[in-house]
Structures are given as structure tokens and as C-alpha cells.
Design an enzyme around this catalytic site. Structure first.
Site, PDB file in Angstrom:
ATOM      1  N   THR A 193     -14.012  15.642 -10.562  1.00 17.28           N
ATOM      2  CA  THR A 193     -12.605  15.606 -10.150  1.00 17.28           C
ATOM      3  C   THR A 193     -12.210  14.209  -9.669  1.00 17.28           C
ATOM      4  O   THR A 193     -11.141  13.694 -10.005  1.00 17.28           O
ATOM      5  CB  THR A 193     -12.382  16.649  -9.031  1.00 17.28           C
ATOM      6  OG1 THR A 193     -12.706  17.933  -9.560  1.00 17.28           O
ATOM      7  CG2 THR A 193     -10.954  16.656  -8.541  1.00 17.28           C
TER       8      THR A 193
ATOM      9  N   ASP B  28      -3.641   4.305  -1.747  1.00 16.53           N
ATOM     10  CA  ASP B  28      -4.565   4.719  -0.675  1.00 16.53           C
ATOM     11  C   ASP B  28      -4.594   6.248  -0.584  1.00 16.53           C
ATOM     12  O   ASP B  28      -4.002   6.840   0.315  1.00 16.53           O
ATOM     13  CB  ASP B  28      -4.063   4.077   0.626  1.00 16.53           C
ATOM     14  CG  ASP B  28      -4.906   4.424   1.837  1.00 16.53           C
ATOM     15  OD1 ASP B  28      -6.064   4.847   1.669  1.00 16.53           O
ATOM     16  OD2 ASP B  28      -4.395   4.254   2.970  1.00 16.53           O
TER      17      ASP B  28
ATOM     18  N   LYS C  72      -7.628   8.037  -0.872  1.00 19.15           N
ATOM     19  CA  LYS C  72      -8.924   8.422  -0.270  1.00 19.15           C
ATOM     20  C   LYS C  72      -9.503   9.681  -0.917  1.00 19.15           C
ATOM     21  O   LYS C  72      -9.721  10.710  -0.268  1.00 19.15           O
ATOM     22  CB  LYS C  72      -8.769   8.666   1.238  1.00 19.15           C
ATOM     23  CG  LYS C  72      -8.274   7.462   2.029  1.00 19.15           C
ATOM     24  CD  LYS C  72      -8.302   7.743   3.529  1.00 19.15           C
ATOM     25  CE  LYS C  72      -7.825   6.584   4.366  1.00 19.15           C
ATOM     26  NZ  LYS C  72      -6.377   6.304   4.279  1.00 19.15           N
TER      27      LYS C  72
ATOM     28  N   ARG D 279       3.449  -1.112  10.661  1.00 17.47           N
ATOM     29  CA  ARG D 279       4.605  -1.212  11.558  1.00 17.47           C
ATOM     30  C   ARG D 279       4.939  -2.596  12.106  1.00 17.47           C
ATOM     31  O   ARG D 279       6.128  -2.890  12.273  1.00 17.47           O
ATOM     32  CB  ARG D 279       4.442  -0.195  12.695  1.00 17.47           C
ATOM     33  CG  ARG D 279       4.611   1.244  12.199  1.00 17.47           C
ATOM     34  CD  ARG D 279       3.998   2.251  13.122  1.00 17.47           C
ATOM     35  NE  ARG D 279       2.546   2.143  13.131  1.00 17.47           N
ATOM     36  CZ  ARG D 279       1.740   2.890  13.862  1.00 17.47           C
ATOM     37  NH1 ARG D 279       2.252   3.809  14.665  1.00 17.47           N
ATOM     38  NH2 ARG D 279       0.438   2.740  13.794  1.00 17.47           N
TER      39      ARG D 279
ATOM     40  N   ASP E 169     -14.046  14.640  -3.384  1.00 21.39           N
ATOM     41  CA  ASP E 169     -14.115  15.928  -4.091  1.00 21.39           C
ATOM     42  C   ASP E 169     -15.384  15.911  -4.933  1.00 21.39           C
ATOM     43  O   ASP E 169     -16.202  14.994  -4.794  1.00 21.39           O
ATOM     44  CB  ASP E 169     -12.843  16.092  -4.968  1.00 21.39           C
ATOM     45  CG  ASP E 169     -12.424  17.541  -5.120  1.00 21.39           C
ATOM     46  OD1 ASP E 169     -13.296  18.375  -5.449  1.00 21.39           O
ATOM     47  OD2 ASP E 169     -11.233  17.852  -4.929  1.00 21.39           O
TER      48      ASP E 169
ATOM     49  N   LYS F 109       0.852  -1.200   0.000  1.00 23.06           N
ATOM     50  CA  LYS F 109       0.000   0.000   0.000  1.00 23.06           C
ATOM     51  C   LYS F 109       0.884   1.244   0.000  1.00 23.06           C
ATOM     52  O   LYS F 109       1.818   1.348   0.799  1.00 23.06           O
ATOM     53  CB  LYS F 109      -0.891   0.007   1.249  1.00 23.06           C
ATOM     54  CG  LYS F 109      -1.782   1.232   1.362  1.00 23.06           C
ATOM     55  CD  LYS F 109      -2.779   1.083   2.503  1.00 23.06           C
ATOM     56  CE  LYS F 109      -2.325   1.609   3.826  1.00 23.06           C
ATOM     57  NZ  LYS F 109      -2.208   3.067   3.923  1.00 23.06           N
TER      58      LYS F 109
ATOM     59  N   THR G  66     -11.438   5.407  11.364  1.00 22.80           N
ATOM     60  CA  THR G  66     -11.450   4.825  12.714  1.00 22.80           C
ATOM     61  C   THR G  66     -10.868   5.776  13.757  1.00 22.80           C
ATOM     62  O   THR G  66     -10.991   5.542  14.953  1.00 22.80           O
ATOM     63  CB  THR G  66     -10.695   3.479  12.734  1.00 22.80           C
ATOM     64  OG1 THR G  66      -9.451   3.675  12.082  1.00 22.80           O
ATOM     65  CG2 THR G  66     -11.482   2.396  12.037  1.00 22.80           C
TER      66      THR G  66
HETATM   67  O1  C5P Z   1       1.439   0.589  11.196  1.00 23.93           O
HETATM   68  P1  C5P Z   1       0.011   0.197  11.142  1.00 23.93           P
HETATM   69  O2  C5P Z   1      -0.212  -1.307  10.976  1.00 23.93           O
HETATM   70  O3  C5P Z   1      -0.803   0.766  12.263  1.00 23.93           O
HETATM   71  O4  C5P Z   1      -0.489   0.872   9.773  1.00 23.93           O
HETATM   72  C1  C5P Z   1      -1.786   0.847   9.386  1.00 23.93           C
HETATM   73  C2  C5P Z   1      -1.943   1.483   8.036  1.00 23.93           C
HETATM   74  O5  C5P Z   1      -3.329   1.524   7.745  1.00 23.93           O
HETATM   75  C3  C5P Z   1      -1.456   2.905   7.921  1.00 23.93           C
HETATM   76  O6  C5P Z   1      -0.992   3.116   6.586  1.00 23.93           O
HETATM   77  C4  C5P Z   1      -2.676   3.735   8.182  1.00 23.93           C
HETATM   78  O7  C5P Z   1      -2.660   4.977   7.525  1.00 23.93           O
HETATM   79  C5  C5P Z   1      -3.763   2.852   7.606  1.00 23.93           C
HETATM   80  N1  C5P Z   1      -5.068   3.033   8.211  1.00 23.93           N
HETATM   81  C6  C5P Z   1      -5.330   2.876   9.563  1.00 23.93           C
HETATM   82  N2  C5P Z   1      -6.593   3.044  10.064  1.00 23.93           N
HETATM   83  C7  C5P Z   1      -7.564   3.366   9.255  1.00 23.93           C
HETATM   84  C8  C5P Z   1      -7.330   3.512   7.898  1.00 23.93           C
HETATM   85  C9  C5P Z   1      -6.058   3.344   7.412  1.00 23.93           C
HETATM   86  O8  C5P Z   1      -4.461   2.556  10.323  1.00 23.93           O
HETATM   87  N3  C5P Z   1      -8.770   3.494   9.747  1.00 23.93           N
END
Ligand code: C5P
Length: 239
Positions: A73, A64, A66, A214, A69, A37, A123
Site C-alpha cells: 500500500t 507531508d 507520512k 506560523r 501501512d 509543504k 516530536t
Molecule cells: O507553524 P509551525 O512552524 O510550528 O509549523 C510546523 C510544521 O511542521 C507543521 O506543518 C507541523 O505539522 C510540522 N511538524 C512539526 N513537528 C514535527 C513534524 C512536523 O511541527 N515533529
């Protein structure tokens, strides 16, 4: 089209500040064992060139960005994203039916259109945050409303919390694709995620794809963690 296709179910979030770091990390990954992603930060610094490099290396790539608009667009942006050869793109369901339908129509002429999914409720937003924006429904109720609207507007699926996955699976049917972030192995650090779910529980709840950042990118041995997550998914799904 069956939106719940086979193939790797883990999407590794390449949340890096430079294209060089992202490419160096992706070099260690096998496109047969995960998808990747690219989000707003990395796309803003490294742009379409990085996306095309990752696609050329064989990765199914979720762009990703998102989009939210006016319909014209968003439709043009979706068409441009599809031209990069990506596997999945997303828009905000709160952009409304006409915007989502315009996005869908923009992909109609593509030979291999990317999956088009919608974000329901971020979230990071709690009930109080939503009230301040004029939304009086509870987050889970609003998420279901937006997921139903997304399905009715031709979206292939939604991004949602794994904690909402079974509810949305019930509401939107078996062919609707559910993508869930906030995944952690039982013994891993939570980082800044509040409502975490393990990979096995996520897929058992109906999630099709798990976004994991992470826990993999910061691991001492990222491939070992990816293998553990894939093993947990396989054990939970029996395949
Ligand atoms: O490091 P981690 O596993 O928390 O990363 C989660 C990924 O998912 C990040 O790229 C974050 O921007 C994305 N994300 C999220 N919660 C959401 C939507 C997207 O953590 N509700």
C-alpha cells in the site's frame, strides 16, 4: 545522488483549511526563495489538484502525508505521489525496513523521483508516551535507531528535531538529508512548539531544510520574515 542539494532551504508549511487560502498565500511567495509543504489537512480538503497547481507555479513541494501501512500500500501511494510531480514525500520509519524498501523500489522507474524521507519519532511524543506504546528507549536513542534503519533501507533522509540534527548527522553521514520543523526566530512566538531552535542554530547543527509554518504564514509581513530567516541561514552557512 547528493541529497543535500542547493536551492532554498526554507520549506513554508501551508497549514490552511482551504485550497483557496493556501493558493492566495502561495501567490505572494517566490519559488526561488522558499519551497512549500502540503500536509494532511490541506491535502484532505483540496487534494491532488491543489498540489498540481502549486507545482505548476514552480514550487518544489513537500507532500507531508507520512505514509505508514503495509509495504504494498505504501509503495503504491508513493508512486501515486511521485506522479503529481512533487519534490519530497515521506513515510514513517517505524513502518519497518520492508515497507521503506518497497517505497524506494516504487520510485525506481521515475524520471525525477521525489526525495523520499522518513519520520523517526514524532516530536510530540515524550519518553512516557513511548513507554505506553512498548518503546522503552529514550526518544533521542530511538530516533537514531530509526534514522540508521531509514538510511539502510534506502531513504534519502529523515524529519527530525533540530536538537537531534547533529547526532543524526554523525550517525548517518554527510549525504543524508535532515529536515527540521520547530524553527523560530529569536523574538518570535513559540506557539505550541516546545523545543524550538533558531534558523542559524538549526543549519549549524546540520539541518538541510527548515520547515517553518506560523512564523511566516501568520506574520504581518511574511516576506520580510522569510528574508530574515534566509539571511540568518546565509550568515550561518557562509553562502
Ligand atoms: O507553524 P509551525 O512552524 O510550528 O509549523 C510546523 C510544521 O511542521 C507543521 O506543518 C507541523 O505539522 C510540522 N511538524 C512539526 N513537528 C514535527 C513534524 C512536523 O511541527 N515533529
Amino acid at each position: 545522488m547528493n541529497n543535500r542539494d542547493l536551492g532554498p532551504r526554507v520549506i513554508v508549511a501551508l497549514d490552511y483549511a482551504t485550497g483557496a487560502e493556501a493558493l492566495a498565500f502561495a501567490q505572494r511567495l517566490d519559488p526561488k526563495r522558499c519551497r512549500v509543504k502540503v500536509g494532511k489537512e490541506l491535502f484532505t480538503v483540496a487534494g491532488p489538484a491543489l498540489v498540481e497547481q502549486l507545482v505548476a507555479r514552480g514550487f518544489d513541494l513537500f507532500l507531508d502525508l507520512k505514509y505508514h501501512d503495509i509495504p504494498n500500500t505504501v509503495a503504491a501511494a508513493c508512486k501515486a505521489a511521485a506522479g503529481l510531480g512533487v519534490w519530497m514525500i515521506n513515510v514513517h520509519a517505524s513502518g519497518g525496513r520492508t515497507m521503506m524498501q518497497a517505497a524506494r523500489e516504487a520510485l525506481a522507474g521515475q524520471v525525477r523521483p521525489p526525495k523520499l524521507i522518513a519520520v523517526t519519532v514524532l516530536t510530540s511524543l515524550g519518553a512516557e508516551d513511548l513507554r505506553e506504546t512498548g518503546q522503552t528507549e529514550e526518544p533521542a536513542v530511538l530516533a537514531e535507531r530509526l534514522a540508521r534503519l531509514a538510511a539502510a533501507s534506502g531513504m534519502d533522509g529523515v524529519v527530525c528535531s533540530a536538537q537531534e540534527a547533529s547526532r543524526l548527522r554523525q550517525a548517518c553521514g554527510t549525504d543524508f538529508c535532515l529536515v527540521t520543523p520547530g524553527i523560530r526566530l529569536p523574538d518570535a512566538a513559540q506557539d505550541d512548539q516546545k523545543r524550538i531552535v533558531t534558523p542559524g542554530v538549526a543549519v549549524s547543527s546540520g539541518a538541510d531544510y527548515l520547515v517553518v509554518g506560523r512564523p511566516i504564514t501568520k506574520a504581518v509581513d511574511p516576506l520580510a520574515v522569510l528574508d530574515r530567516i534566509n539571511a540568518e541561514i546565509a550568515a550561518a552557512t557562509g553562502r
